[in-house]
Structure formats: structure tokens, C-alpha cells
Design a protein around this motif. Structure first.
Motif, PDB file in Angstrom:
ATOM      1  N   ASN A 135       0.859  -1.311  -0.253  1.00  0.00           N
ATOM      2  CA  ASN A 135       0.004   0.105   0.081  1.00  0.00           C
ATOM      3  C   ASN A 135       1.199   1.410  -0.070  1.00  0.00           C
ATOM      4  N   GLY A 136       0.574   2.193  -0.837  1.00  0.00           N
ATOM      5  CA  GLY A 136       1.405   3.469  -0.793  1.00  0.00           C
ATOM      6  C   GLY A 136       2.186   3.530  -2.138  1.00  0.00           C
ATOM      7  N   ASN A 137       2.590   2.394  -2.669  1.00  0.00           N
ATOM      8  CA  ASN A 137       3.808   2.432  -3.489  1.00  0.00           C
ATOM      9  C   ASN A 137       3.006   2.656  -4.739  1.00  0.00           C
ATOM     10  N   VAL A 138       3.885   2.903  -5.933  1.00  0.00           N
ATOM     11  CA  VAL A 138       3.265   3.139  -7.277  1.00  0.00           C
ATOM     12  C   VAL A 138       3.886   1.649  -7.810  1.00  0.00           C
ATOM     13  N   GLN A 139       3.076   0.895  -8.378  1.00  0.00           N
ATOM     14  CA  GLN A 139       3.282  -0.156  -8.861  1.00  0.00           C
ATOM     15  C   GLN A 139       3.124  -0.186 -10.658  1.00  0.00           C
ATOM     16  N   SER A 140       4.275  -0.819 -11.158  1.00  0.00           N
ATOM     17  CA  SER A 140       4.338  -0.702 -12.706  1.00  0.00           C
ATOM     18  C   SER A 140       3.473  -1.796 -13.206  1.00  0.00           C
ATOM     19  N   VAL A 141       2.490  -1.863 -14.027  1.00  0.00           N
ATOM     20  CA  VAL A 141       1.369  -2.576 -14.575  1.00  0.00           C
ATOM     21  C   VAL A 141       1.611  -2.590 -16.041  1.00  0.00           C
ATOM     22  N   VAL A 142       1.494  -3.765 -16.779  1.00  0.00           N
ATOM     23  CA  VAL A 142       1.716  -3.586 -18.135  1.00  0.00           C
ATOM     24  C   VAL A 142       0.267  -4.592 -18.664  1.00  0.00           C
ATOM     25  N   PHE A 143      -0.443  -3.901 -19.592  1.00  0.00           N
ATOM     26  CA  PHE A 143      -1.641  -4.674 -19.863  1.00  0.00           C
ATOM     27  C   PHE A 143      -1.253  -4.929 -21.387  1.00  0.00           C
ATOM     28  N   LYS A 144      -1.615  -6.175 -21.707  1.00  0.00           N
ATOM     29  CA  LYS A 144      -1.115  -6.583 -23.151  1.00  0.00           C
ATOM     30  C   LYS A 144      -2.348  -7.178 -24.164  1.00  0.00           C
ATOM     31  N   PHE A 145      -2.561  -6.253 -25.088  1.00  0.00           N
ATOM     32  CA  PHE A 145      -3.571  -6.340 -25.962  1.00  0.00           C
ATOM     33  C   PHE A 145      -3.440  -7.376 -27.167  1.00  0.00           C
ATOM     34  N   SER A 146      -4.123  -7.699 -27.862  1.00  0.00           N
ATOM     35  CA  SER A 146      -4.003  -8.828 -28.975  1.00  0.00           C
ATOM     36  C   SER A 146      -3.603  -7.705 -30.397  1.00  0.00           C
ATOM     37  N   ARG A 147      -4.025  -6.580 -30.436  1.00  0.00           N
ATOM     38  CA  ARG A 147      -3.736  -5.720 -31.254  1.00  0.00           C
ATOM     39  C   ARG A 147      -2.679  -4.838 -31.243  1.00  0.00           C
ATOM     40  N   THR A 148      -2.905  -4.054 -30.095  1.00  0.00           N
ATOM     41  CA  THR A 148      -1.831  -2.844 -29.791  1.00  0.00           C
ATOM     42  C   THR A 148      -0.846  -3.339 -29.155  1.00  0.00           C
ATOM     43  N   GLY A 149      -0.757  -4.422 -28.395  1.00  0.00           N
ATOM     44  CA  GLY A 149       0.353  -5.025 -27.735  1.00  0.00           C
ATOM     45  C   GLY A 149       0.435  -4.534 -26.358  1.00  0.00           C
ATOM     46  N   GLU A 150       1.733  -4.440 -25.903  1.00  0.00           N
ATOM     47  CA  GLU A 150       1.908  -3.821 -24.390  1.00  0.00           C
ATOM     48  C   GLU A 150       1.607  -2.449 -23.938  1.00  0.00           C
ATOM     49  N   VAL A 151       0.675  -2.244 -23.129  1.00  0.00           N
ATOM     50  CA  VAL A 151       0.525  -0.700 -22.386  1.00  0.00           C
ATOM     51  C   VAL A 151       0.841  -0.772 -21.009  1.00  0.00           C
ATOM     52  N   PRO A 152       2.016   0.078 -20.901  1.00  0.00           N
ATOM     53  CA  PRO A 152       2.493   0.065 -19.562  1.00  0.00           C
ATOM     54  C   PRO A 152       2.150   1.394 -18.825  1.00  0.00           C
ATOM     55  N   LEU A 153       1.741   1.486 -17.568  1.00  0.00           N
ATOM     56  CA  LEU A 153       1.699   2.550 -16.846  1.00  0.00           C
ATOM     57  C   LEU A 153       1.883   2.237 -15.267  1.00  0.00           C
ATOM     58  N   GLY A 154       2.041   3.313 -14.499  1.00  0.00           N
ATOM     59  CA  GLY A 154       2.295   3.054 -13.034  1.00  0.00           C
ATOM     60  C   GLY A 154       1.108   3.397 -12.230  1.00  0.00           C
ATOM     61  N   VAL A 155       0.813   2.642 -11.429  1.00  0.00           N
ATOM     62  CA  VAL A 155      -0.456   2.713 -10.770  1.00  0.00           C
ATOM     63  C   VAL A 155      -0.405   2.891  -9.318  1.00  0.00           C
ATOM     64  N   PHE A 156      -1.017   3.316  -8.473  1.00  0.00           N
ATOM     65  CA  PHE A 156      -0.978   3.333  -6.949  1.00  0.00           C
ATOM     66  C   PHE A 156      -1.669   2.169  -6.476  1.00  0.00           C
ATOM     67  N   VAL A 157      -1.025   1.616  -5.407  1.00  0.00           N
ATOM     68  CA  VAL A 157      -1.457   0.570  -4.542  1.00  0.00           C
ATOM     69  C   VAL A 157      -2.373   0.929  -3.320  1.00  0.00           C
ATOM     70  N   VAL A 158      -3.501   0.475  -3.294  1.00  0.00           N
ATOM     71  CA  VAL A 158      -4.321   1.172  -2.133  1.00  0.00           C
ATOM     72  C   VAL A 158      -5.007  -0.136  -1.630  1.00  0.00           C
TER      73      VAL A 158
END
Length: 213
Positions: A135-158
């Protein structure tokens, strides 16, 4: 006043006016609609836009159990896409994806959206959530889609409290209490002897064995 002093005064006045104009613009109606909140990570790559992304852990601080990834996925393209995976780089956590209905993949329709997290929506479950995200950290998360490929972003842990209560994992379920051992089917149950004879009295075989009076 000398010419150089007049020039300096005019320049200072221009700077003050410029800062005031920018502040007035920032205080307008658009300032609220464009405000980026730290717990609402968003990004766009190609046809895919991700909004309101978070990692939500158990509501209790020291509780062990799964965490979840929540997000709203928008597909601005003309072809549907599937969400193939979600990964958390830097951790050994595995994220299990579940469609809202059925056992198929999470499909983001063309020109539509999909909500991950919350009752009745698709789900992304981090089995060892407490170990993977703090909790309180920023976690790197990568969403991978069939056409677009990888979409990374940093999200908060709550934690799943306050606004996030309906979107995060529930408390760790308690194990059911042990049920008493069943009585063996072959054992006799003590009771009224007449019950073994039936409601109507002795059986026909027992009546036939009695001598005639």
C-alpha cells in the motif's frame, strides 16, 4: 528615471501580467476536468486508452490474500481486441484474468469499453497480492492487448477501503467449522422397541407364529 531602469520596470510588469493570466486560465472550469488525481492512472497507446487503473489490496492492513487490478479499458479502434495478460514487472506475481460472463477472454469491443473490477465486471486477480504490492507504492503494470500490444503505466496500490471498497478483494474468508462425524449406517439407534415393529403393530410373519387361541 534612466532608460535602462524604465526597460527593467516594463519587463517586470509584463512578467507579472503573464503569470496572472496563466493563473486565471488554470482556475477556470477546465482546470477541474483536466485535473489528474494520483489514484486514477491513465494512459493511451494506439486505439487503447486505460483509465482509473489501480492495484487494490485487502482492506485489513496485515491481512493475507489476493489483490486485484482495476481499470477501465477503452477501444477507440474499428476492430475488437482481447486483453491477453496483465503483468507486474519486478514481482513474481501472477495475474489471473476472468471475463464478466463465461470462461472466455476479456474482450474490448470496437468503439466500446470494459470495466475490470467491481461486482458483475471482469476481474484481474493477483493471487499473492500482499507479497507483490505494498500500500502506498506506485506499481508498474503492463496490459497486453491482441492488436495494440503492451500498454505500461504506473498505478497506485491502495487498500479496499472508502471509495475502493466495492472494487477490491473482500476480506479473507473464514474456513468452515468441522462437521460432526456421521453415524455409521449399519449401527442401530436406540429408541422405543415398538418403533421397530412399525406403526401398525407386529408384522404378518410375527402374527402367524402365534398359536391360535
Amino acid at each position: 528615471m534612466s532608460r535602462s531602469l524604465r526597460r527593467g520596470a516594463l519587463a517586470a510588469t509584463a512578467i507579472v501580467i503573464s503569470i496572472g493570466a496563466l493563473s486565471a486560465c488554470g482556475a477556470g472550469n477546465d482546470a477541474q476536468t483536466l485535473e489528474i488525481k494520483p489514484d486514477n492512472a491513465a494512459t493511451t497507446i494506439g486505439d487503447i486508452r486505460i483509465q482509473n487503473a489501480n492495484v487494490i489490496t485487502q482492506p485489513e492492513r496485515n491481512a493475507k490474500g489476493p489483490a486485484v487490478v482495476t481499470a477501465t479499458l477503452f477501444n477507440n479502434g474499428v476492430a475488437q481486441q482481447t486483453l491477453d495478460s496483465i503483468t507486474l514487472p519486478g514481482t513474481g506475481a501472477a495475474v489471473q484474468l476472468h471475463a464478466a460472463k463465461g470462461a472466455g477472454p476479456i474482450v474490448v469491443p470496437a468503439g466500446g469499453k470494459v470495466v475490470i473490477g467491481g461486482k458483475g465486471n471482469a476481474a484481474a486477480v493477483i493471487e499473492n497480492g500482499r507479497e507483490a504490492a505494498q500500500n502506498g507504492n506506485v506499481q508498474s503494470v503492463v496490459f497486453k492487448f491482441s492488436r495494440t500490444g503492451e500498454v505500461p503505466l504506473g498505478v497506485f496500490v491502495v487498500p479496499a477501503t472508502s471509495y475502493f471498497t466495492g472494487f477490491g478483494p473482500s476480506s479473507v474468508p473464514t474456513l468452515p467449522s468441522e462437521t460432526p462425524a456421521a453415524t455409521p449406517s449399519g449401527s442401530a439407534t436406540p429408541g422405543n422397541p415398538s418403533e421397530s415393529l412399525g406403526a401398525e403393530g407386529p408384522t404378518d410373519a410375527a402374527s402367524a407364529s402365534q398359536p391360535a387361541g
